[in-house]
Design an enzyme around this catalytic site. Structure first.
Site, PDB file in Angstrom:
ATOM      1  N   ARG A  56      31.237 -66.193  50.579  1.00  0.00           N
ATOM      2  CA  ARG A  56      31.964 -67.263  51.274  1.00  0.00           C
ATOM      3  C   ARG A  56      32.975 -66.714  52.292  1.00  0.00           C
ATOM      4  O   ARG A  56      33.045 -67.227  53.422  1.00  0.00           O
ATOM      5  CB  ARG A  56      32.665 -68.143  50.221  1.00  0.00           C
ATOM      6  CG  ARG A  56      32.921 -69.572  50.637  1.00  0.00           C
ATOM      7  CD  ARG A  56      33.423 -70.404  49.457  1.00  0.00           C
ATOM      8  NE  ARG A  56      32.436 -70.593  48.430  1.00  0.00           N
ATOM      9  CZ  ARG A  56      31.435 -71.476  48.489  1.00  0.00           C
ATOM     10  NH1 ARG A  56      31.330 -72.272  49.534  1.00  0.00           N
ATOM     11  NH2 ARG A  56      30.566 -71.575  47.518  1.00  0.00           N
ATOM     12  N   ILE A  83      31.454 -75.055  51.962  1.00  0.00           N
ATOM     13  CA  ILE A  83      32.917 -75.067  51.854  1.00  0.00           C
ATOM     14  C   ILE A  83      33.436 -73.726  52.344  1.00  0.00           C
ATOM     15  O   ILE A  83      32.995 -72.674  51.864  1.00  0.00           O
ATOM     16  CB  ILE A  83      33.335 -75.303  50.385  1.00  0.00           C
ATOM     17  CG1 ILE A  83      32.842 -76.680  49.942  1.00  0.00           C
ATOM     18  CG2 ILE A  83      34.840 -75.177  50.214  1.00  0.00           C
ATOM     19  CD1 ILE A  83      32.924 -76.911  48.444  1.00  0.00           C
ATOM     20  N   ASN A  98      36.993 -84.439  59.327  1.00  0.00           N
ATOM     21  CA  ASN A  98      35.856 -84.679  58.443  1.00  0.00           C
ATOM     22  C   ASN A  98      35.653 -86.181  58.282  1.00  0.00           C
ATOM     23  O   ASN A  98      36.615 -86.946  58.330  1.00  0.00           O
ATOM     24  CB  ASN A  98      36.107 -84.039  57.069  1.00  0.00           C
ATOM     25  CG  ASN A  98      34.902 -84.147  56.161  1.00  0.00           C
ATOM     26  OD1 ASN A  98      33.752 -84.017  56.606  1.00  0.00           O
ATOM     27  ND2 ASN A  98      35.136 -84.383  54.881  1.00  0.00           N
ATOM     28  N   THR A  99      34.402 -86.586  58.110  1.00  0.00           N
ATOM     29  CA  THR A  99      34.129 -87.961  57.711  1.00  0.00           C
ATOM     30  C   THR A  99      33.490 -87.915  56.340  1.00  0.00           C
ATOM     31  O   THR A  99      32.613 -87.092  56.076  1.00  0.00           O
ATOM     32  CB  THR A  99      33.235 -88.707  58.728  1.00  0.00           C
ATOM     33  OG1 THR A  99      32.981 -90.026  58.226  1.00  0.00           O
ATOM     34  CG2 THR A  99      31.914 -88.004  58.995  1.00  0.00           C
ATOM     35  N   HIS A 100      33.976 -88.773  55.457  1.00  0.00           N
ATOM     36  CA  HIS A 100      33.539 -88.723  54.062  1.00  0.00           C
ATOM     37  C   HIS A 100      33.116 -90.124  53.612  1.00  0.00           C
ATOM     38  O   HIS A 100      33.825 -91.107  53.884  1.00  0.00           O
ATOM     39  CB  HIS A 100      34.686 -88.203  53.186  1.00  0.00           C
ATOM     40  CG  HIS A 100      34.307 -88.088  51.749  1.00  0.00           C
ATOM     41  ND1 HIS A 100      33.565 -87.041  51.260  1.00  0.00           N
ATOM     42  CD2 HIS A 100      34.548 -88.915  50.697  1.00  0.00           C
ATOM     43  CE1 HIS A 100      33.357 -87.216  49.969  1.00  0.00           C
ATOM     44  NE2 HIS A 100      33.947 -88.335  49.599  1.00  0.00           N
ATOM     45  N   ASP A 136      37.879 -82.355  50.784  1.00  0.00           N
ATOM     46  CA  ASP A 136      38.089 -83.800  50.879  1.00  0.00           C
ATOM     47  C   ASP A 136      39.541 -84.209  50.627  1.00  0.00           C
ATOM     48  O   ASP A 136      39.826 -85.269  50.055  1.00  0.00           O
ATOM     49  CB  ASP A 136      37.124 -84.569  49.942  1.00  0.00           C
ATOM     50  CG  ASP A 136      35.671 -84.353  50.347  1.00  0.00           C
ATOM     51  OD1 ASP A 136      35.405 -84.151  51.546  1.00  0.00           O
ATOM     52  OD2 ASP A 136      34.793 -84.371  49.463  1.00  0.00           O
TER      53      ASP A 136
HETATM   54  C1  GRF Z   1      27.817 -88.864  56.182  1.00  0.00           C
HETATM   55  O1  GRF Z   1      27.777 -89.940  55.299  1.00  0.00           O
HETATM   56  C2  GRF Z   1      29.069 -88.047  55.988  1.00  0.00           C
HETATM   57  O2  GRF Z   1      30.173 -88.812  55.621  1.00  0.00           O
HETATM   58  C3  GRF Z   1      28.691 -87.157  54.857  1.00  0.00           C
HETATM   59  O3  GRF Z   1      27.375 -86.768  55.163  1.00  0.00           O
HETATM   60  C4  GRF Z   1      26.741 -87.821  55.883  1.00  0.00           C
HETATM   61  C5  GRF Z   1      26.137 -87.217  57.120  1.00  0.00           C
HETATM   62  O4  GRF Z   1      25.012 -87.919  57.499  1.00  0.00           O
HETATM   63  N1  GRF Z   1      29.642 -86.088  54.668  1.00  0.00           N
HETATM   64  P1  GRF Z   1      24.094 -87.458  58.704  1.00  0.00           P
HETATM   65  O5  GRF Z   1      23.521 -86.093  58.395  1.00  0.00           O
HETATM   66  O6  GRF Z   1      24.931 -87.433  59.955  1.00  0.00           O
HETATM   67  O7  GRF Z   1      23.032 -88.514  58.797  1.00  0.00           O
END
Ligand code: GRF
Length: 183
Positions: A56, A83, A98-100, A136
């Site tokens: 890592r 990670i 980040n989007t979660h 996260d």
């Molecule tokens: C999204 O839901 C994001 O929040 C999560 O992984 C997904 C990515 O989807 N961490 P994609 O590969 O862009 O379709």
């Protein structure tokens, strides 16, 4: 942008005319192909291992080197499956987004949608945040709720969450670029 999967979130950012200089992945994936099709440099910084022997720190250092070399100043993760060690924050601290697919701090981790369904919540959603050192965590920039339906599967719920992410993430990144600062 950092990706590992199908790249629909990447597509939404590119489709919203947010400038993306580079798309880097940790494994061969559809998202890299989407980047090429969109005329954005695709970069594969391939993991040599997904097991116990994964180095890592070395992987983190090589990604940071690739990004720094290209003068990347803002990182947006979109389904990136590796990670990093905390060293990435020495260079990019406060500049990693980040989007979660949950309403953090509920359901962190790789199986957020599955975990929310298993818990039985009636509302979940998505969170755009600045990446902290722990996975996260970090300051929340935007959140949107998504109602859970009685007949939802992990896939159907994730699709509806992604549909919200496809607007929330580009909008949030665009306002950061317009402001000239993350927070
Ligand atoms: C999204 O839901 C994001 O929040 C999560 O992984 C997904 C990515 O989807 N961490 P994609 O590969 O862009 O379709």
């Amino acid at each position: 942008m950092l990706v590992s999967g199908t790249g629909t979130v990447l597509d939404s950012v590119v489709g919203a005319s947010v400038p993306v200089a580079l798309v880097a992945a940790d494994r061969p994936c559809e998202a890299l192909e989407r980047a090429s099709r969109a005329g954005i440099e695709p970069l594969l910084v391939a993991r040599k291992s997904f097991g116990q022997d994964f180095d890592r720190p070395a992987y983190t250092a090589s990604m940071v080197a690739e990004l720094s070399e290209r003068h990347i100043d803002l990182i947006a993760m979109a389904g990136f499956g590796t990670i990093f060690t905390s060293e990435i924050h020495d260079v990019y601290g406060g500049r990693i987004l980040n989007t979660h697919p949950s309403l953090l701090p509920a359901f962190p981790g790789w199986h957020a949608v599955r975990d929310a369904l298993a818990y039985g919540v009636k509302v979940t959603g998505c969170t755009v945040h600045v990446a902290g050192v722990e996975v996260d965590t970090g300051p929340i920039l935007a959140q949107e709720p998504v109602r859970v339906r009685d007949d939802d599967t992990e896939e159907s719920l994730h699709q509806r969450i992604k549909a919200v992410e496809h607007k929330l993430y580009p909008d949030t990144i665009r306002s950061i670029l317009e402001r000239g600062s993350v927070l």
